[in-house]
Motif scaffolding. Sequence first.
Motif, PDB file in Angstrom:
ATOM      1  N   MET A   1       0.845  -1.173   0.000  1.00 20.59           N
ATOM      2  CA  MET A   1       0.000   0.000   0.000  1.00 20.59           C
ATOM      3  C   MET A   1       0.894   1.240   0.000  1.00 20.59           C
ATOM      4  SD  MET A   1      -2.944   1.068   2.720  1.00 20.59           S
ATOM      5  CE  MET A   1      -3.529  -0.596   2.748  1.00 20.59           C
ATOM      6  N   LEU A   2       0.660   2.129  -0.946  1.00 16.46           N
ATOM      7  CA  LEU A   2       1.506   3.303  -1.099  1.00 16.46           C
ATOM      8  C   LEU A   2       0.693   4.560  -0.815  1.00 16.46           C
ATOM      9  CD1 LEU A   2       4.285   4.374  -2.030  1.00 16.46           C
ATOM     10  CD2 LEU A   2       3.342   4.490  -4.322  1.00 16.46           C
ATOM     11  N   TYR A   3       1.171   5.352   0.130  1.00 18.44           N
ATOM     12  CA  TYR A   3       0.562   6.642   0.422  1.00 18.44           C
ATOM     13  C   TYR A   3       1.457   7.718  -0.142  1.00 18.44           C
ATOM     14  CZ  TYR A   3      -2.986   4.818   3.536  1.00 18.44           C
ATOM     15  OH  TYR A   3      -4.073   4.168   4.044  1.00 18.44           O
ATOM     16  N   LEU A   4       0.854   8.641  -0.883  1.00 20.24           N
ATOM     17  CA  LEU A   4       1.611   9.714  -1.497  1.00 20.24           C
ATOM     18  C   LEU A   4       0.871  11.020  -1.237  1.00 20.24           C
ATOM     19  CD1 LEU A   4       4.054  10.204  -3.415  1.00 20.24           C
ATOM     20  CD2 LEU A   4       2.426  10.142  -5.271  1.00 20.24           C
ATOM     21  N   LEU A   5       1.494  11.923  -0.481  1.00 20.75           N
ATOM     22  CA  LEU A   5       0.883  13.206  -0.143  1.00 20.75           C
ATOM     23  C   LEU A   5      -0.504  13.030   0.467  1.00 20.75           C
ATOM     24  CD1 LEU A   5       1.965  15.131  -3.333  1.00 20.75           C
ATOM     25  CD2 LEU A   5       2.956  15.359  -1.067  1.00 20.75           C
ATOM     26  N   GLU A   6      -0.584  12.195   1.480  1.00 23.15           N
ATOM     27  CA  GLU A   6      -1.811  11.929   2.226  1.00 23.15           C
ATOM     28  C   GLU A   6      -2.917  11.317   1.368  1.00 23.15           C
ATOM     29  OE1 GLU A   6      -2.604  15.802   3.635  1.00 23.15           O
ATOM     30  OE2 GLU A   6      -0.715  15.931   4.695  1.00 23.15           O
ATOM     31  N   LYS A   8      -4.068   7.696  -0.575  1.00 32.92           N
ATOM     32  CA  LYS A   8      -3.808   6.266  -0.772  1.00 32.92           C
ATOM     33  C   LYS A   8      -3.943   5.961  -2.255  1.00 32.92           C
ATOM     34  CE  LYS A   8      -5.568   1.723   0.285  1.00 32.92           C
ATOM     35  NZ  LYS A   8      -6.697   0.980   0.819  1.00 32.92           N
ATOM     36  N   LEU A   9      -2.888   5.419  -2.827  1.00 30.31           N
ATOM     37  CA  LEU A   9      -2.913   5.058  -4.237  1.00 30.31           C
ATOM     38  C   LEU A   9      -3.425   3.627  -4.375  1.00 30.31           C
ATOM     39  CD1 LEU A   9       0.478   6.511  -5.503  1.00 30.31           C
ATOM     40  CD2 LEU A   9      -1.754   7.587  -5.483  1.00 30.31           C
ATOM     41  N   PRO A  10      -4.386   3.393  -5.285  1.00 36.06           N
ATOM     42  CA  PRO A  10      -4.906   2.034  -5.464  1.00 36.06           C
ATOM     43  C   PRO A  10      -3.833   1.110  -6.028  1.00 36.06           C
ATOM     44  CG  PRO A  10      -5.845   3.528  -7.083  1.00 36.06           C
ATOM     45  CD  PRO A  10      -5.037   4.356  -6.148  1.00 36.06           C
ATOM     46  N   GLU A  11      -3.722  -0.086  -5.449  1.00 38.48           N
ATOM     47  CA  GLU A  11      -2.628  -0.992  -5.800  1.00 38.48           C
ATOM     48  C   GLU A  11      -2.780  -1.641  -7.165  1.00 38.48           C
ATOM     49  OE1 GLU A  11      -1.952  -3.808  -2.743  1.00 38.48           O
ATOM     50  OE2 GLU A  11      -1.288  -2.299  -1.312  1.00 38.48           O
ATOM     51  N   ALA A  18      -2.895   6.034 -11.145  1.00 43.93           N
ATOM     52  CA  ALA A  18      -2.888   6.159  -9.692  1.00 43.93           C
ATOM     53  C   ALA A  18      -2.404   7.540  -9.263  1.00 43.93           C
ATOM     54  CB  ALA A  18      -2.018   5.080  -9.078  1.00 43.93           C
ATOM     55  N   LEU A  19      -1.471   8.131 -10.002  1.00 46.30           N
ATOM     56  CA  LEU A  19      -0.975   9.453  -9.646  1.00 46.30           C
ATOM     57  C   LEU A  19      -2.054  10.522  -9.784  1.00 46.30           C
ATOM     58  CD1 LEU A  19       2.623   9.527 -11.138  1.00 46.30           C
ATOM     59  CD2 LEU A  19       1.981   9.579  -8.742  1.00 46.30           C
ATOM     60  N   THR A  20      -3.033  10.285 -10.643  1.00 48.67           N
ATOM     61  CA  THR A  20      -4.105  11.271 -10.806  1.00 48.67           C
ATOM     62  C   THR A  20      -5.046  11.306  -9.608  1.00 48.67           C
ATOM     63  OG1 THR A  20      -5.509   9.713 -12.020  1.00 48.67           O
ATOM     64  CG2 THR A  20      -4.047  11.108 -13.325  1.00 48.67           C
ATOM     65  N   TYR A  21      -4.933  10.369  -8.690  1.00 51.04           N
ATOM     66  CA  TYR A  21      -5.744  10.386  -7.476  1.00 51.04           C
ATOM     67  C   TYR A  21      -5.274  11.481  -6.516  1.00 51.04           C
ATOM     68  CZ  TYR A  21      -8.309   6.070  -8.381  1.00 51.04           C
ATOM     69  OH  TYR A  21      -9.157   5.128  -8.907  1.00 51.04           O
ATOM     70  N   VAL A  22      -4.029  11.927  -6.661  1.00 53.88           N
ATOM     71  CA  VAL A  22      -3.496  12.990  -5.821  1.00 53.88           C
ATOM     72  C   VAL A  22      -4.092  14.303  -6.305  1.00 53.88           C
ATOM     73  CG1 VAL A  22      -1.408  14.201  -5.082  1.00 53.88           C
ATOM     74  CG2 VAL A  22      -1.363  11.730  -5.422  1.00 53.88           C
ATOM     75  N   TYR A  23      -4.620  15.097  -5.385  1.00 49.42           N
ATOM     76  CA  TYR A  23      -5.264  16.357  -5.727  1.00 49.42           C
ATOM     77  C   TYR A  23      -4.226  17.320  -6.293  1.00 49.42           C
ATOM     78  CZ  TYR A  23      -8.461  20.303  -5.247  1.00 49.42           C
ATOM     79  OH  TYR A  23      -9.282  21.368  -5.499  1.00 49.42           O
ATOM     80  N   GLY A  24      -4.403  17.698  -7.547  1.00 51.39           N
ATOM     81  CA  GLY A  24      -3.483  18.627  -8.190  1.00 51.39           C
ATOM     82  C   GLY A  24      -2.633  17.987  -9.272  1.00 51.39           C
ATOM     83  N   ILE A  25      -2.667  16.666  -9.384  1.00 55.87           N
ATOM     84  CA  ILE A  25      -1.935  15.974 -10.451  1.00 55.87           C
ATOM     85  C   ILE A  25      -2.949  15.438 -11.441  1.00 55.87           C
ATOM     86  CG2 ILE A  25      -0.445  14.027 -11.055  1.00 55.87           C
ATOM     87  CD1 ILE A  25       0.936  14.303  -8.428  1.00 55.87           C
ATOM     88  N   GLY A  26      -2.827  15.904 -12.682  1.00 59.31           N
ATOM     89  CA  GLY A  26      -3.700  15.442 -13.744  1.00 59.31           C
ATOM     90  C   GLY A  26      -2.976  14.470 -14.650  1.00 59.31           C
ATOM     91  N   LYS A  27      -3.580  14.194 -15.795  1.00 63.22           N
ATOM     92  CA  LYS A  27      -2.995  13.221 -16.717  1.00 63.22           C
ATOM     93  C   LYS A  27      -1.674  13.708 -17.302  1.00 63.22           C
ATOM     94  CE  LYS A  27      -7.184  10.831 -18.099  1.00 63.22           C
ATOM     95  NZ  LYS A  27      -8.089  10.486 -19.188  1.00 63.22           N
TER      96      LYS A  27
END
Length: 118
Positions: A1-6, A8-11, A18-27
């Motif tokens: 399980m990887l947490y990135l900037l608070e 949780k990235l889906p495994e 998965a990086l697009t789940y972080v608020y502020g990172i788009g495609k």
Amino acid sequence: MLYLLETKLPENKSIFFALTYVYGIGKKTSILICKKLGFSVNLKVKNITQDQSIELLKVIDSSKLLLSNELKKVKILTIKKLVSIKSYRGLRKSRGFPVRGQRTHTNAKSAGKLNRRP
């Protein structure tokens, strides 16, 4: 399980999505990060090693992006500024009307729900 900037990235997803789940990172930003690190688009989050996750954090920190809580704070401050200087957008926002010129005779129900302050 990887947490990135608070976040949780889906495994089971690829690192690109998965990086697009972080608020502020788009495609686009996600593609750039993957290219910098040399990750394949098909690389799954569960297959990332500890060293790769550390590199990922370093690249995101060095990219000088506004992400998650910082970005949310900036957005809230800009809205407060618009309201405090009583600009047209600020007044529309505070009253719960559509801000960007949409019609209000009909179809403004969702703007009223979205623009209300809690």
